[in-house]
Design an enzyme around this catalytic site. Structure first.
Site, PDB file in Angstrom:
ATOM      1  N   HIS A  37      22.149  19.121  20.945  1.00 15.87           N
ATOM      2  CA  HIS A  37      21.393  19.309  19.707  1.00 15.87           C
ATOM      3  C   HIS A  37      20.858  17.988  19.137  1.00 15.87           C
ATOM      4  O   HIS A  37      21.005  17.729  17.938  1.00 15.87           O
ATOM      5  CB  HIS A  37      22.274  20.002  18.661  1.00 15.87           C
ATOM      6  CG  HIS A  37      22.712  21.370  19.064  1.00 15.87           C
ATOM      7  ND1 HIS A  37      23.849  21.984  18.566  1.00 15.87           N
ATOM      8  CD2 HIS A  37      22.173  22.262  19.931  1.00 15.87           C
ATOM      9  CE1 HIS A  37      23.987  23.179  19.109  1.00 15.87           C
ATOM     10  NE2 HIS A  37      22.991  23.376  19.955  1.00 15.87           N
TER      11      HIS A  37
HETATM   12  C1  FAD Z   1      20.874  23.131  27.647  1.00 15.24           C
HETATM   13  C2  FAD Z   1      20.584  23.410  26.195  1.00 15.24           C
HETATM   14  C3  FAD Z   1      21.298  24.402  25.527  1.00 15.24           C
HETATM   15  C4  FAD Z   1      21.045  24.670  24.187  1.00 15.24           C
HETATM   16  N1  FAD Z   1      21.637  25.755  23.603  1.00 15.24           N
HETATM   17  C5  FAD Z   1      21.190  26.159  22.392  1.00 15.24           C
HETATM   18  C6  FAD Z   1      21.574  27.415  21.878  1.00 15.24           C
HETATM   19  O1  FAD Z   1      22.312  28.192  22.504  1.00 15.24           O
HETATM   20  N2  FAD Z   1      21.095  27.772  20.663  1.00 15.24           N
HETATM   21  C7  FAD Z   1      20.261  26.952  19.942  1.00 15.24           C
HETATM   22  O2  FAD Z   1      19.895  27.323  18.830  1.00 15.24           O
HETATM   23  N3  FAD Z   1      19.896  25.762  20.419  1.00 15.24           N
HETATM   24  C8  FAD Z   1      20.290  25.369  21.634  1.00 15.24           C
HETATM   25  N4  FAD Z   1      19.824  24.210  22.161  1.00 15.24           N
HETATM   26  C9  FAD Z   1      18.975  23.349  21.324  1.00 15.24           C
HETATM   27  C10 FAD Z   1      17.580  23.914  21.054  1.00 15.24           C
HETATM   28  O3  FAD Z   1      17.106  24.646  22.154  1.00 15.24           O
HETATM   29  C11 FAD Z   1      16.658  22.754  20.716  1.00 15.24           C
HETATM   30  O4  FAD Z   1      17.200  22.045  19.628  1.00 15.24           O
HETATM   31  C12 FAD Z   1      15.259  23.193  20.351  1.00 15.24           C
HETATM   32  O5  FAD Z   1      14.723  23.986  21.363  1.00 15.24           O
HETATM   33  C13 FAD Z   1      14.390  21.964  20.116  1.00 15.24           C
HETATM   34  O6  FAD Z   1      13.062  22.377  19.921  1.00 15.24           O
HETATM   35  P1  FAD Z   1      11.895  21.305  19.851  1.00 15.24           P
HETATM   36  O7  FAD Z   1      10.640  22.062  19.591  1.00 15.24           O
HETATM   37  O8  FAD Z   1      12.267  20.227  18.916  1.00 15.24           O
HETATM   38  O9  FAD Z   1      11.855  20.618  21.286  1.00 15.24           O
HETATM   39  P2  FAD Z   1      11.719  21.253  22.733  1.00 15.24           P
HETATM   40  O10 FAD Z   1      11.940  22.722  22.702  1.00 15.24           O
HETATM   41  O11 FAD Z   1      12.575  20.456  23.632  1.00 15.24           O
HETATM   42  O12 FAD Z   1      10.180  21.065  23.082  1.00 15.24           O
HETATM   43  C14 FAD Z   1       9.575  19.840  23.416  1.00 15.24           C
HETATM   44  C15 FAD Z   1       8.503  20.139  24.449  1.00 15.24           C
HETATM   45  O13 FAD Z   1       7.626  19.030  24.553  1.00 15.24           O
HETATM   46  C16 FAD Z   1       7.377  18.781  25.919  1.00 15.24           C
HETATM   47  N5  FAD Z   1       7.025  17.359  26.017  1.00 15.24           N
HETATM   48  C17 FAD Z   1       7.829  16.293  25.763  1.00 15.24           C
HETATM   49  N6  FAD Z   1       7.135  15.147  25.893  1.00 15.24           N
HETATM   50  C18 FAD Z   1       5.873  15.506  26.234  1.00 15.24           C
HETATM   51  C19 FAD Z   1       4.672  14.756  26.476  1.00 15.24           C
HETATM   52  N7  FAD Z   1       4.644  13.412  26.359  1.00 15.24           N
HETATM   53  N8  FAD Z   1       3.555  15.424  26.811  1.00 15.24           N
HETATM   54  C20 FAD Z   1       3.562  16.785  26.892  1.00 15.24           C
HETATM   55  N9  FAD Z   1       4.661  17.538  26.659  1.00 15.24           N
HETATM   56  C21 FAD Z   1       5.793  16.898  26.332  1.00 15.24           C
HETATM   57  C22 FAD Z   1       8.669  19.133  26.615  1.00 15.24           C
HETATM   58  O14 FAD Z   1       8.486  19.337  27.983  1.00 15.24           O
HETATM   59  C23 FAD Z   1       9.072  20.375  25.844  1.00 15.24           C
HETATM   60  O15 FAD Z   1       8.505  21.534  26.397  1.00 15.24           O
HETATM   61  C24 FAD Z   1      20.075  23.888  23.489  1.00 15.24           C
HETATM   62  C25 FAD Z   1      19.367  22.897  24.141  1.00 15.24           C
HETATM   63  C26 FAD Z   1      19.589  22.656  25.481  1.00 15.24           C
HETATM   64  C27 FAD Z   1      18.784  21.612  26.191  1.00 15.24           C
END
Ligand code: FAD
Length: 562
Positions: free
Chosen positions: A471
């Protein structure tokens, strides 16, 4: 041709929400760029297979921390989704909003407009809670994100909940509603037996819109500026070709808690020393970029189970998995259709703590989250750890080369409070497993093991065994203090037409998993971009109970009170 009203970078939890909501108006053109590829894969779709995509280089960035001095200099895995849906396509699907006071704390620390009353309408807007009553003021019924509860088929789930009651903990009939404190059903983002990522919930219904362009395998290396105005992005496509895109209105970074600070730094927005170290021409100096990194740590407390047919360990071999997989492929049902985290809860480490700071996930199996180290005997476990750690880390550049992973230093367990809370968490978990409800299932404690009982031994166990709960957040903090990176509308300070919209803007980590609050955040900012906002909805929430727990000689709470 390469010009759009909005450019969204990153199709993760937040990015897919933004893409859907901003393209609702067919006069608005939206480009969504994602470094990863398609999410069409059985192991992403099948909930019980969640440990597989995170072990696959196609879907995970495979970041790693620096050696953590608080954890015996171990480097910890920091998986992040690299696929449509981002981390919501590889996560554990546990759906937890966080405690109402987490969001009041956001507001109190300078994120005006983010109190619980302000965010509740957006949690409700996002979700389609299948089990909720139509007139429930806390829950949503018409959103795009399907939220379900497990069937609790395994008797260990009920044993766990009964044991928490016997240990004197509050019970809640909705951990995402009025009462987070206590134990009850954990919810999951699963629809019809399959993962409900944001790619599935938000992107799929918008995919055919002519005003939405989605480009996978597009890695954004830098934001383009004219002076202090963001004008577009420089992007590297599959096979190395480069292409620039121009934004008429705004560039929205949704690249996550690791990707967003890295991209800002590469683009010349960040602390002076960091930019000069890597000889990056500064566009705007912002001291907070990459700072304030937070995460959750957890350990598995594992117990051997005397009734071997009950523990899910009996399925953790190739034939067992094939049977589960075959049933799921044919019917989308059975053991493949759940994440198996069906019950859990939230407790306070001491009576003085104003809201819960420990989370429990119960699993009717003894196995690491990433699928490794299944116990050779049948077992069950809780994942437990501190939720509101005061430790703070940072994300910095390793190199000005965008293809190099950044330096990630969490400084886990760097505050004395972390150790106290972790000890409480482990002792509270042991108390629960020792209750009569588990009498017919309980055998020896597998891990840490009953000999690990003193503070010193528990601390050593944590140092050598704690793992990330995945997280990371907070590295582009929202607020109004000098270390804030974005204002309460997620606009980057000092720069026009650039926002960061993802878990990196959390001012404080929330008490629970982060997917739900990240989706809520993107829903709220999508509305802000459109110049609209749902009215605040003040609802009461479960108060701080003076002492709901039974006073028992030897219980952790009695010990704390002495
Ligand atoms: C293994 C795992 C298990 C988890 N389990 C849970 C759970 O059970 N429940 C829960 O609530 N949360 C869980 N989490 C946490 C939750 O999923 C994340 O906190 C949340 O998805 C974050 O969302 P975000 O939009 O900030 O980033 P992300 O969903 O990580 O999205 C970022 C996106 O940007 C893309 N990206 C990055 N850099 C670039 C770039 N330079 N150019 C183009 N694209 C790029 C990435 O590829 C990705 O698709 C888990 C996370 C992981 C990894």
């Amino acid at each position: 041709m390469n010009t759009y009203d909005y450019i969204i970078v990153g199709a993760g939890s937040a990015g897919c929400v933004l893409a859907n909501r901003l393209s609702e108006d067919d006069r608005t053109s939206v480009l969504l760029l994602e470094a990863g590829g398609s999410d069409r894969h059985t192991f992403i779709r099948m909930p019980a297979a969640f440990s597989l995509p995170m072990n696959d280089t196609r879907f995970n960035w495979f970041y790693s921390s620096e050696p953590e001095s608080g954890l015996s200099d171990r480097t910890l895995a920091c998986p992040r989704g690299k696929v449509l849906g981002g981390s919501s396509s590889i996560n554990g699907m546990v759906y937890v909003r966080g405690h109402p006071r987490d969001f009041d704390r956001w507001r109190d620390s300078g994120a005006e407009g983010w109190s619980h009353a302000d965010v509740l309408p957006y949690f409700r807007k996002a979700e389609r809670a299948l089990f909720a009553d139509d007139d429930d003021p806390y829950r949503g019924k018409d959103g795009l994100l399907t939220v379900t509860r497990g069937r609790r088929d395994n008797p260990l789930y009920d044993a766990f909940l009964r044991a928490t009651e016997q240990a004197g903990h509050a019970q809640s009939n909705d951990l995402n509603g009025y009462q987070q404190e206590g134990f009850g059903d954990l919810e999951m983002t699963i629809v019809n037996g399959t993962r409900c990522s944001t790619a599935r919930a938000y992107l799929a219904p918008a995919f055919q819109r002519s005003n939405l362009t989605v480009i996978p395998h597009a890695y954004v290396e830098r934001v383009a500026f004219a002076g202090k105005r963001a004008t577009g992005v420089h992007c590297r496509r599959a096979r190395g070709s480069r292409v620039d895109f121009t934004a008429r209105r705004e560039v929205l970074l949704a690249t996550g808690a690791i990707g967003s600070p890295q991209l800002l730094l590469l683009s010349g927005v960040g602390p002076e020393t960091e930019l000069s170290t890597h000889q990056i021409a500064p566009v705007h100096l912002l001291a907070g970029v990459g700072q304030n990194l937070m995460d959750h740590l957890e350990i598995y407390l594992q117990q051997a189970c005397s009734i071997k047919s009950v523990s899910l360990n009996k399925w953790l071999h190739p034939v067992g998995k094939a049977i589960i997989g075959a049933q799921w492929l044919l019917t989308r049902s059975g053991l493949g259709s759940t994440n198996h985290f069906e019950v859990g809860g939230f407790v306070r480490s001491t009576r003085e703590v104003p809201w819960p700071d420990i989370q429990f996930h119960f699993l009717p199996a003894a196995v690491a989250y990433d699928g490794t180290n299944p116990a050779s005997v049948g077992g069950y476990q809780v994942h437990v750890g501190p939720m509101l750690s005061p430790s703070r880390g940072e994300v910095r550049l390793r190199s000005a080369d965008p293809s190099k992973h950044p330096v990630i230093r969490f400084n886990y367990m760097s505050h004395p409070e972390d150790w106290q809370v972790f000890r409480s968490a482990i002792r509270l978990a042991r108390e629960i497993f020792a209750e009569p409800a588990f009498d017919k299932f309980r055998e020896a404690e597998l891990s840490p093991g009953s000999s690990i009982d003193s503070d010193a031994k528990i601390d050593a166990f944590v140092r050598n065994n704690a793992v990330s709960a995945y997280h990371p957040c907070g590295t582009c903090r929202m607020g109004c203090s000098p270390d804030a990176v974005v204002d309460p509308s997620c606009r980057v300070y000092g720069i026009e037409n650039l926002r960061v919209v993802d878990a990196s803007v959390f001012p404080h980590i929330t008490n629970g998993n982060l997917n739900a609050p990240t989706i809520m955040l993107a829903e709220k900012i999508a509305d802000a971009i459109k110049g609209q906002q749902l009215p605040a909805q003040p609802e009461p929430h479960y108060p701080h109970p003076e002492s709901r727990r039974r006073q028992r000689p030897g219980s952790s709470f009695t010990r704390e009170a002495k």
